[in-house]
Design an enzyme around this catalytic site. Structure first.
Site, PDB file in Angstrom:
ATOM      1  N   LYS A  67       0.865  -1.176   0.000  1.00 40.25           N
ATOM      2  CA  LYS A  67       0.000   0.000   0.000  1.00 40.25           C
ATOM      3  C   LYS A  67       0.906   1.231   0.000  1.00 40.25           C
ATOM      4  O   LYS A  67       0.832   2.106   0.868  1.00 40.25           O
ATOM      5  CB  LYS A  67      -0.924  -0.018   1.228  1.00 40.25           C
ATOM      6  CG  LYS A  67      -2.061   1.000   1.179  1.00 40.25           C
ATOM      7  CD  LYS A  67      -3.031   0.753   0.045  1.00 40.25           C
ATOM      8  CE  LYS A  67      -4.184   1.765   0.111  1.00 40.25           C
ATOM      9  NZ  LYS A  67      -5.071   1.674  -1.063  1.00 40.25           N
ATOM     10  N   ASP A  90      -5.514  -3.272  -2.464  1.00 41.72           N
ATOM     11  CA  ASP A  90      -6.929  -3.237  -2.816  1.00 41.72           C
ATOM     12  C   ASP A  90      -7.157  -3.690  -4.254  1.00 41.72           C
ATOM     13  O   ASP A  90      -8.123  -4.403  -4.556  1.00 41.72           O
ATOM     14  CB  ASP A  90      -7.527  -1.844  -2.577  1.00 41.72           C
ATOM     15  CG  ASP A  90      -6.610  -0.712  -3.005  1.00 41.72           C
ATOM     16  OD1 ASP A  90      -5.460  -0.980  -3.382  1.00 41.72           O
ATOM     17  OD2 ASP A  90      -7.045   0.452  -2.954  1.00 41.72           O
ATOM     18  N   ASP A 142      -2.459 -12.423   5.097  1.00 43.95           N
ATOM     19  CA  ASP A 142      -3.495 -13.138   5.830  1.00 43.95           C
ATOM     20  C   ASP A 142      -4.830 -13.000   5.110  1.00 43.95           C
ATOM     21  O   ASP A 142      -5.552 -13.984   4.896  1.00 43.95           O
ATOM     22  CB  ASP A 142      -3.585 -12.562   7.246  1.00 43.95           C
ATOM     23  CG  ASP A 142      -4.421 -13.423   8.181  1.00 43.95           C
ATOM     24  OD1 ASP A 142      -4.890 -14.495   7.757  1.00 43.95           O
ATOM     25  OD2 ASP A 142      -4.593 -13.020   9.346  1.00 43.95           O
ATOM     26  N   ASP A 162      -6.758 -15.999   2.362  1.00 40.98           N
ATOM     27  CA  ASP A 162      -8.106 -16.509   2.618  1.00 40.98           C
ATOM     28  C   ASP A 162      -9.014 -16.266   1.415  1.00 40.98           C
ATOM     29  O   ASP A 162      -9.852 -17.105   1.065  1.00 40.98           O
ATOM     30  CB  ASP A 162      -8.698 -15.848   3.866  1.00 40.98           C
ATOM     31  CG  ASP A 162      -8.222 -16.507   5.153  1.00 40.98           C
ATOM     32  OD1 ASP A 162      -7.406 -17.440   5.068  1.00 40.98           O
ATOM     33  OD2 ASP A 162      -8.656 -16.083   6.234  1.00 40.98           O
TER      34      ASP A 162
END
Length: 382
Positions: free
Chosen positions: A211, A243, A267, A271
């Site tokens: 980011k 993002d 993390d 997922d």
């Protein structure tokens, strides 16, 4: 109940290797899925002439219940003496479990964070591979799936927000919480090197996710990754904001080879990638340090709502065991045998409930089975 598997890859028996493995089945479905992975490992040992000995340690809720803390110093010492650790799942329902009424440092996940830190497990490898047989379980459209995808998410595991200074206190009459995101050049460089090394064995592309338009830590991350990239001229490097990466994972997952990123971003993205493959029950995981030592675990959680029902998918844990054989013991043929057995069982139409086709009409072509049966079938095909 926790199992530990310690593997001494340098010790040779009369017909093969002596593998000492430390297992941490943990909580929820953990004991069930670890049991099936052990079943498959035992079959591998029998077929390839190895010997496996298992030792158990407690971690997570099981350790809290037995010892009053999520990970004891004795358990840490046992893990450190091992050559590899195979883990199931830890934790419970955060809304109802008494474990989550305890202070944060005494909750189940604190044990895992502590173990990662103590064992210096800084590199987390999470492959996300869509089996052709599981396209029906993938939530993406056929035109997006195409011929499938195969990516590796490389997550830095011991730095960032999870390990930074934190506090919650009243400031000027207002409760204020502070979490500190810290990364050193050394921490970034070592995970970047691992990422490029993995890419060299794959399709030679690294997508570094950060980011950098907002965070100083990300700007340092990008600078160090670019420096490391100079030592790997064959690897294509691209940068992507987190993002945008989250969007691209569902828009065009085929574009990714190795995704290299920091702790919290990794993390979340891993997922997301797990659900793109159809089920988190399919995703294996390895956490490595600078040696051959590693901790191997499924990417999913403890799923307390289905614990004891015999319906959990053990494939991610079984594939984690295959990663253990490959990365900690250099037993590539044995790892290949497990991966081929998993594929064969899927090709034959066997499914646990989480990977059943979403279309009811297509469910007639497959057979739904439980946890133990899936382990049996995979072991039989080694």
């Amino acid at each position: 109940m926790v199992y530990r598997i310690t593997v001494s890859y340098h010790e040779k028996g009369a017909f093969g290797m002596n593998l000492n493995i430390v297992c941490i089945p943990g909580d929820g479905i953990g004991p069930e899925i670890v049991s099936e992975a052990k079943k498959v490992l035992d079959q591998v040992a029998d077929k390839f002439g190895h010997k496996i000995s298992y030792q158990d340690i407690l971690m997570g809720g099981a350790s809290i219940d037995a010892c009053g803390e999520p990970l004891t110093q004795e358990a840490i010492a046992t893990a450190k003496a091992a050559d590899a650790v195979l883990m199931g799942s830890i934790g419970g329902n955060t809304a109802t479990s008494p474990w989550y009424q305890l202070p944060p440092h005494l909750r189940p996940e604190a044990g895992l964070l502590k173990l990662r830190k103590e064992l210096n497990l800084f590199a987390n490898l999470r492959p996300a591979y869509l089996y052709g047989e599981l396209k029906e379980a993938c939530p993406l459209r056929d035109d997006i799936i195409g011929s499938g995808f195969d990516m590796m998410i490389m997550r830095e595991l011991t730095g960032g927000l999870y390990f930074g200074e934190r506090s919650t206190k009243e400031i000027d009459g207002v409760m204020t919480a502070v979490d500190t995101l810290t990364y050193t050049e050394h921490e970034i460089r070592r995970i970047a090197i691992k990422g490029f090394e993995i890419a060299m064995k794959r399709r030679k592309k690294v997508t570094s996710v950060d980011k950098a338009n907002v965070l100083d830590s990300s700007r340092l991350w990008r600078k160090v990754v670019e420096e490391v990239a100079k030592d790997y001229p064959e690897v294509t490097l691209e940068h992507m904001l987190v993002d945008n990466c989250a969007m691209q994972l569902v828009k065009d997952p085929k574009q990714f080879d190795v995704i290299l990123t920091e702790n919290m971003f990794g993390d979340i993205l891993s997922d997301e990638a797990s659900m793109v493959t159809g089920s988190i029950g399919m995703l294996s995981s390895a956490s490595l340090n600078d040696t051959k030592f590693g901790l191997y675990e499924p990417s999913g959680g403890s799923a307390p709502d289905i614990a004891g029902k015999g319906i959990a998918n053990p494939i991610a844990t079984i594939l984690s065991a295959a990663m253990m054989l490959r990365y900690s013991f250099d037993l590539d043929k044995e790892a290949d045998a497990i991966e081929k057995a998993v594929k064969q069982v899927l090709e034959e139409g066997y499914r646990t409930i989480d990977i059943m086709p979403q279309d009811e009409k297509k469910r007639t072509d497959v057979t739904q089975i439980g946890t133990a049966k899936m382990g049996d079938l995979i072991a039989e095909r080694i």
